[in-house]
Design an enzyme around this catalytic site. Structure first.
Site, mmCIF file in Angstrom:
data_model
loop_
_atom_site.group_PDB
_atom_site.id
_atom_site.type_symbol
_atom_site.label_atom_id
_atom_site.label_comp_id
_atom_site.label_asym_id
_atom_site.label_seq_id
_atom_site.Cartn_x
_atom_site.Cartn_y
_atom_site.Cartn_z
ATOM 1 N N LYS A 173 76.147 25.548 -34.618
ATOM 2 C CA LYS A 173 75.746 26.462 -33.554
ATOM 3 C C LYS A 173 74.527 25.866 -32.858
ATOM 4 C CE LYS A 173 72.909 29.825 -33.165
ATOM 5 N NZ LYS A 173 72.457 29.579 -31.754
ATOM 6 N N GLY A 204 76.394 30.355 -29.211
ATOM 7 C CA GLY A 204 76.037 31.740 -29.457
ATOM 8 C C GLY A 204 74.550 31.907 -29.660
ATOM 9 N N ASP A 205 74.135 33.158 -29.730
ATOM 10 C CA ASP A 205 72.721 33.440 -29.958
ATOM 11 C C ASP A 205 72.464 33.648 -31.452
ATOM 12 O OD1 ASP A 205 73.710 35.984 -30.505
ATOM 13 O OD2 ASP A 205 73.034 36.840 -28.601
ATOM 14 N N GLU A 248 63.789 23.465 -41.349
ATOM 15 C CA GLU A 248 62.826 22.579 -40.684
ATOM 16 C C GLU A 248 62.243 23.398 -39.546
ATOM 17 O OE1 GLU A 248 60.730 20.687 -38.447
ATOM 18 O OE2 GLU A 248 62.603 20.026 -37.523
ATOM 19 N N CYS A 281 57.931 19.779 -32.695
ATOM 20 C CA CYS A 281 57.290 20.465 -33.816
ATOM 21 C C CYS A 281 56.292 19.577 -34.538
ATOM 22 C CB CYS A 281 58.341 20.999 -34.785
ATOM 23 S SG CYS A 281 59.566 19.774 -35.280
ATOM 24 N N GLU A 381 51.299 27.835 -32.814
ATOM 25 C CA GLU A 381 52.068 26.733 -32.234
ATOM 26 C C GLU A 381 52.373 27.068 -30.773
ATOM 27 O OE1 GLU A 381 55.812 23.925 -33.479
ATOM 28 O OE2 GLU A 381 56.070 26.085 -33.690
#
Length: 499
Positions: A173, A204-205, A248, A281, A381
């Site tokens: 996904k 999809g969400d 992650e 990240c 972040e």
């Protein structure tokens, strides 16, 4: 305008169970570049069923054959690399040169590394002097792979290739923000002749498709990359079915620069921070500078940020593009304003669009100095081209500030003193530490600790994420017979291991 409304399930492109249209926005123009459908739970179920049906055959396929399929995918990718770069550039705003070189290129780089790593997997390991017990490694089963929008092919490669090589079947996904590159990858899988059901894709969400994957009883493992907030939700959703979950997640990297490191260390740190518009990240978003070098470092950082060009993703050359969407842009603006309100000194950039832009999700390359530990911009972040600079006086203080965060993905240390940089690196609490911005060797894993998750993606570690171990005793062929009517007894050497 593209309509990409189908999903790749069981070796073919299929229509969704019902239409639920989503516009993929080009962040350079704020206009739709494609339309997709968002999957329902029924669509996810169909993809999982296909993966489950394909699993017995695929896990029994020799490793050499699984490698051949990956090699074929990589061959096909090189023919369509430019097309892949264009898809990434359109969907998430990476400048086309970055999209071609690093974004799309990461697919081939990781793929080649996994092809080498798979040959180093020990599939069975004898135990004891006589080797009568063995530890075997086997594919865990059907896996759900959920990837983000910021480095779409990088994250796809770190999940799909090791899963396939390990003998797992998968349902991918991608982020609904950046699905086009993953759909192109599905075309490569199809053209390579990968057996039906081994790789499946549903757009999809998180609320529907992501949650269904995370709770599905036939999915043995979820490998997720994304925000720490979303990762927490995935972990909770998967708990009832006792899945293996690898995460992650986010980061708030500290870049510890000692006075002897010099100008280049600051320049490199700022350039790295601004790459991909700060949407990485592992970005070194907190620059900790030793006090004697601090004022000079602030001046250098401001100079580099002010010289950083901002432009549309379609333009060639060295620049940064927009951030991915309006929501991300607004959050970055909120945090820049918060930095100003909390007393940080703005030395470059700031709120609003860069000069010359009246549309597109562009952010001014921004540098704050005199940031204090505990400020919002030091804790959260930001995921945009915003750097916070913090002074320190002692090595111990630098380590304390660097580690005083929930995150622990990537940290950096810069010094001309080999003993000091190695000593500090050992004390930085992160899954990865770069000394003097040295890149990791091929086959090294990517992953963090604490709220950054504890996945180990890449190399042998990345493949072993998709393997589970079993212990089998009595492996050697030994003839042991009983007289008729005799009740067997446990050998005197038998030890019960019990919970």
């Amino acid at each position: 305008m593209q309509m990409k409304g189908q999903f790749y399930i069981n070796g073919q492109w299929v229509n969704p169970s019902r239409e639920n249209t989503w516009a993929v926005i080009d962040p350079s123009t704020e206009e739709p570049c494609a339309f997709i459908n968002l999957a329902s739970e029924e669509d996810v179920d169909a993809a999982v069923a296909a993966a489950k049906a394909a699993l017995p055959s695929w896990r029994g396929t020799p490793v050499s054959e699984r490698k051949a399929y990956v090699e074929r995918i990589l061959e096909l990718f090189e023919r369509r690399r430019g097309e892949m770069a264009e898809a990434i550039s359109k969907e998430m705003g990476a400048p086309i040169d970055l999209a071609y070189g690093e974004q799309a290129g990461s697919l081939a780089w990781h793929g080649r590394n996994f092809l080498e790593a798979i040959d180093r997997i020990e599939w069975s390991i004898p135990q004891g002097e006589d080797g009568d017990t063995i530890i075997v490694k086997e594919p865990i089963g059907v896996v759900g792979l959920i990837i983000p929008w910021n480095w779409p092919m990088n994250q796809l490669a770190l999940k799909v290739f090791p899963a396939m090589l390990a003998g797992c079947t998968c349902v991918l996904k991608p982020s609904e923000e950046a699905p086009l590159s993953s759909m192109l990858f599905a075309e490569l899988v199809h053209e390579a002749g990968v057996p039906a059901g081994v790789f499946n894709l549903v757009n999809g969400d998180g609320a529907t498709a992501g949650r269904r994957l995370s709770t599905h009883p036939d999915v043995e493992m979820i490998s997720f990359t994304g925000s720490t907030r979303a990762g927490r939700e995935v972990l909770k959703a998967a708990a009832d079915t006792f899945k293996l979950v690898t995460l992650e997640l986010g980061g708030k990297g500290a870049n510890v620069i000692f006075a002897d490191a010099g100008r280049k260390a600051v320049e490199t740190g700022v350039v790295h921070m601004m790459e991909n518009s700060g949407q990485s990240c592992n970005a070194p978003s907190r620059m900790l500078v030793e006090r004697p070098f601090y004022d000079e470092a602030v001046s250098i950082a401001a100079e580099v940020a002010n010289a950083t060009r901002v432009g549309p993703a379609s333009e060639k050359g060295d620049h940064i593009g927009p951030v991915v969407n309006k929501r991300q842009w607004e959050n970055i603006q909120r945090l820049i304003q918060k930095g100003i309100e909390e007393g940080a000194r703005l030395v470059a950039g700031g709120p609003g669009l860069p000069d010359g832009f009246n549309r597109g999700y562009y952010v001014r390359p921004t540098v704050f100095a005199d940031v204090r530990p505990g400020m919002t911009i030091e804790r959260e972040e930001i995921f945009g081209p915003v750097l916070s600079i913090i002074p320190f006086d002692t090595e111990e203080e630098a380590i304390r500030i660097a580690n005083a965060t929930p995150y622990g993905l990537a940290n950096y240390v810069e010094s001309a003193d080999p003993e000091r940089r190695r000593r500090v690196a050992r004390h930085l609490r992160a899954g990865m530490v770069h000394i003097n911005h040295k890149s990791f060797a091929p086959g090294t894993f990517f992953g963090g600790v604490k709220a950054s998750g504890r996945a180990r993606e890449g190399g042998v570690w990345g493949i072993e994420e998709f393997l589970e171990t079993r212990a089998i005793s009595g492996w050697k062929d030994r003839a042991e017979t009983l007289r008729v009517g005799e009740t067997p007894a446990l050998p005197s050497s038998f030890r019960v291991l019990s919970c």
